[in-house]
Write a protein that holds these residues in place. Structure first.
Motif, PDB file in Angstrom:
ATOM      1  N   ILE A  26      18.838 -42.566  12.225  1.00  0.00           N
ATOM      2  CA  ILE A  26      18.959 -41.647  11.057  1.00  0.00           C
ATOM      3  C   ILE A  26      20.027 -42.332  10.018  1.00  0.00           C
ATOM      4  N   VAL A  34      20.298 -40.790   4.372  1.00  0.00           N
ATOM      5  CA  VAL A  34      20.090 -39.492   4.753  1.00  0.00           C
ATOM      6  C   VAL A  34      21.478 -38.650   4.629  1.00  0.00           C
ATOM      7  N   GLU A  35      22.194 -39.166   4.908  1.00  0.00           N
ATOM      8  CA  GLU A  35      23.623 -38.348   5.171  1.00  0.00           C
ATOM      9  C   GLU A  35      23.873 -38.003   3.688  1.00  0.00           C
ATOM     10  N   TYR A  36      24.031 -39.058   2.647  1.00  0.00           N
ATOM     11  CA  TYR A  36      24.352 -38.941   1.293  1.00  0.00           C
ATOM     12  C   TYR A  36      23.229 -38.095   0.830  1.00  0.00           C
ATOM     13  N   ILE A  41      25.827 -30.503   8.790  1.00  0.00           N
ATOM     14  CA  ILE A  41      24.805 -31.757   9.133  1.00  0.00           C
ATOM     15  C   ILE A  41      24.812 -32.478  10.446  1.00  0.00           C
ATOM     16  N   TRP A  91      34.466 -28.134 -12.094  1.00  0.00           N
ATOM     17  CA  TRP A  91      34.684 -29.620 -11.938  1.00  0.00           C
ATOM     18  C   TRP A  91      33.696 -30.351 -12.832  1.00  0.00           C
ATOM     19  N   GLN A 118      30.252 -39.168  -7.455  1.00  0.00           N
ATOM     20  CA  GLN A 118      31.934 -39.246  -7.639  1.00  0.00           C
ATOM     21  C   GLN A 118      32.364 -38.116  -7.315  1.00  0.00           C
ATOM     22  N   LEU A 119      31.783 -37.224  -7.217  1.00  0.00           N
ATOM     23  CA  LEU A 119      32.431 -35.870  -6.563  1.00  0.00           C
ATOM     24  C   LEU A 119      32.614 -35.754  -5.253  1.00  0.00           C
ATOM     25  N   GLN A 120      32.060 -36.688  -4.387  1.00  0.00           N
ATOM     26  CA  GLN A 120      32.121 -36.983  -2.967  1.00  0.00           C
ATOM     27  C   GLN A 120      32.608 -38.087  -2.377  1.00  0.00           C
ATOM     28  N   LEU A 129      22.761 -30.474  -0.570  1.00  0.00           N
ATOM     29  CA  LEU A 129      23.478 -29.148  -0.346  1.00  0.00           C
ATOM     30  C   LEU A 129      24.121 -28.608  -1.765  1.00  0.00           C
ATOM     31  N   TYR A 130      24.575 -29.367  -2.419  1.00  0.00           N
ATOM     32  CA  TYR A 130      25.467 -29.017  -3.746  1.00  0.00           C
ATOM     33  C   TYR A 130      24.353 -28.712  -4.662  1.00  0.00           C
ATOM     34  N   LEU A 169      21.762 -35.600   1.837  1.00  0.00           N
ATOM     35  CA  LEU A 169      21.609 -34.116   2.469  1.00  0.00           C
ATOM     36  C   LEU A 169      22.863 -33.640   1.698  1.00  0.00           C
ATOM     37  N   HIS A 170      24.067 -34.511   1.549  1.00  0.00           N
ATOM     38  CA  HIS A 170      25.486 -33.707   1.089  1.00  0.00           C
ATOM     39  C   HIS A 170      24.994 -33.412  -0.103  1.00  0.00           C
ATOM     40  N   ILE A 220      31.849 -36.948   5.177  1.00  0.00           N
ATOM     41  CA  ILE A 220      32.085 -37.033   3.775  1.00  0.00           C
ATOM     42  C   ILE A 220      32.656 -35.763   3.277  1.00  0.00           C
ATOM     43  N   LEU A 263      22.208 -40.987  17.484  1.00  0.00           N
ATOM     44  CA  LEU A 263      21.320 -41.058  16.606  1.00  0.00           C
ATOM     45  C   LEU A 263      21.673 -40.913  15.231  1.00  0.00           C
ATOM     46  N   PHE A 264      22.905 -40.352  15.030  1.00  0.00           N
ATOM     47  CA  PHE A 264      23.426 -40.423  13.515  1.00  0.00           C
ATOM     48  C   PHE A 264      24.984 -40.542  13.739  1.00  0.00           C
ATOM     49  N   SER A 275      36.235 -36.634   1.867  1.00  0.00           N
ATOM     50  CA  SER A 275      36.313 -37.365   0.599  1.00  0.00           C
ATOM     51  C   SER A 275      35.939 -36.615  -0.595  1.00  0.00           C
ATOM     52  N   CYS A 276      35.390 -35.385  -0.421  1.00  0.00           N
ATOM     53  CA  CYS A 276      35.393 -34.687  -1.615  1.00  0.00           C
ATOM     54  C   CYS A 276      36.460 -34.592  -2.840  1.00  0.00           C
ATOM     55  N   ALA A 277      36.261 -34.645  -3.950  1.00  0.00           N
ATOM     56  CA  ALA A 277      37.256 -34.834  -4.864  1.00  0.00           C
ATOM     57  C   ALA A 277      37.973 -33.348  -4.745  1.00  0.00           C
ATOM     58  N   THR A 291      22.514 -43.899   6.933  1.00  0.00           N
ATOM     59  CA  THR A 291      23.472 -43.387   6.082  1.00  0.00           C
ATOM     60  C   THR A 291      22.779 -42.699   4.719  1.00  0.00           C
ATOM     61  N   ILE A 328      31.060 -41.388  -2.866  1.00  0.00           N
ATOM     62  CA  ILE A 328      30.321 -42.130  -2.145  1.00  0.00           C
ATOM     63  C   ILE A 328      29.649 -43.153  -3.358  1.00  0.00           C
ATOM     64  N   VAL A 330      22.969 -48.666  11.593  1.00  0.00           N
ATOM     65  CA  VAL A 330      22.701 -48.966  12.978  1.00  0.00           C
ATOM     66  C   VAL A 330      21.854 -47.763  13.576  1.00  0.00           C
TER      67      VAL A 330
END
Lengths: 179, 179
Positions: free
Chosen positions: A4, A8-10, B116, A158, A34-36, A16-17, A12-13, B96, B90-91, B99-101, A6, A38, A1
């Motif tokens: 920006i 984009v959020e995935y 972020i 991990w 699966q680490l996060q 970053l890894y 970016l996370h 997340i 906006l976002f 939810s990180c393992a 979702t 999502i 909705v």
DNA sequence: GCGATGTTACTCGGATACTAACTGTCCGAGTAAGCCAGG
DNA sequence: CCTGGCTTACTCGGACAGTTAGTATCCGAGTAACATCGC
């Protein structure tokens, strides 16, 4: 909705890894997801767009995965947003001026950009400036400052554990001939 | 599709017509809509929200309509956007990190705002600043500078013509008694 | 002539369908790695 | 011991539904104005 999305959020996370210097080897989309916690398939879909935008490079086949196409300092948050959401404008002007009854009757035509549209474009420019001012390296450093010491090593462990488990799952390799 | 919806565009165009000093009398939503060739019922719906946000005052009954609740210089574009779109962020951060393992296994908890999310909030703040910097009076003046001289009078004449036509349409007022 | 009253139809207000995009999921083509047989 | 070939299954890539929000539309309640009727 939100403007920006979702995805984009995935992205970016996950990026970053990937920006961690320890991640010299390419990381698979499934592992990162699966680490996060999502959805893995959706992350793959998102990374497809990142690959089309030349932000990451995909390595196919076994042990394949993604790695950054450029140094993390040369990728901005705005690049990621544009790659996934497609440079969608903040506001689409429908040129209501041209539909005004008085304008259509007379021979006068509006010229230049609509004043309302100009305000929106200025706001969008300010927003994009703020988003372009931060790079992946900047974000990664800020995140790492908040995390406990040695967190990067735990992430590497991990991932290695997952890879080992997959290798062990490879049972009775090829004792059977064809048919 | 865009973050700033079409209703905001309709509202701003109509409010600019209301900001004209000549519009001392309240203007009906139907007249403003048909003047610009936009859906009349939708304009009424939008003005309902503006009235709830205390930006305009509605006069009901015959010859009713809307007028600005405050001087045009005291109403910003941001006020209109928030009134119609509801201060949508906006976002929307889904946290997340939690939810990180690795985070769920250890007892460590993330504190403060996500890095972020902080970047997105900053960009949103810049955008809102730019939108709040322009008022309805400012826009109206900029639009009037581009229009031909005497355009405001033409608008007043058009509205008066419509009102006269409606009055003439009132045929054989009440010569018939009940049933 | 003046006031009360009924009619009028025009106004706003909320409740109701339709369309499009994002989210999430699935299955197929391609390919690098690893084991096995043969030299 | 080294080399070639084959199986393997894991990877990316594009194509397919479900759901939510925005867009547009319709109908009902309320009310100010007008003309009429009575005094």
């Amino acid at each position: 909705v939100a403007h920006i999305s979702t995805g984009v959020e995935y992205a970016l996370h996950c990026l970053l890894y990937l920006a961690e210097p320890a991640s010299a080897a390419p990381a698979g989309a499934r592992d990162l997801a699966q680490l996060q916690g999502i959805p893995a398939e959706y992350v793959a879909k998102v990374f497809t767009r990142l690959e089309k935008a030349r932000l990451v490079i995909a390595s196919e086949g076994l042990r394949g995965g993604f790695r950054l196409a450029r140094p993390a300092a040369a990728i901005s948050v705005l690049d990621v947003i544009d790659a996934i959401d497609g440079e969608k404008p903040l506001f689409d002007c429908r040129e209501i001026r041209g539909s005004c009854a008085l304008v259509t009757r007379t021979a006068w035509k509006p010229r230049g950009t609509c004043a309302i549209h100009a305000v929106m474009l200025e706001a969008e420019a300010r927003m994009r400036e703020a988003l372009a001012a931060h790079s992946l390296a900047d974000l990664a450093a800020r995140v790492a400052a908040k995390l406990p010491a040695g967190f990067g090593d735990e992430v590497a462990d991990w991932l290695a554990t997952r890879a080992a488990a997959r290798a062990a799952n490879r049972r009775t390799p090829a004792t059977k001939v064809k048919s």
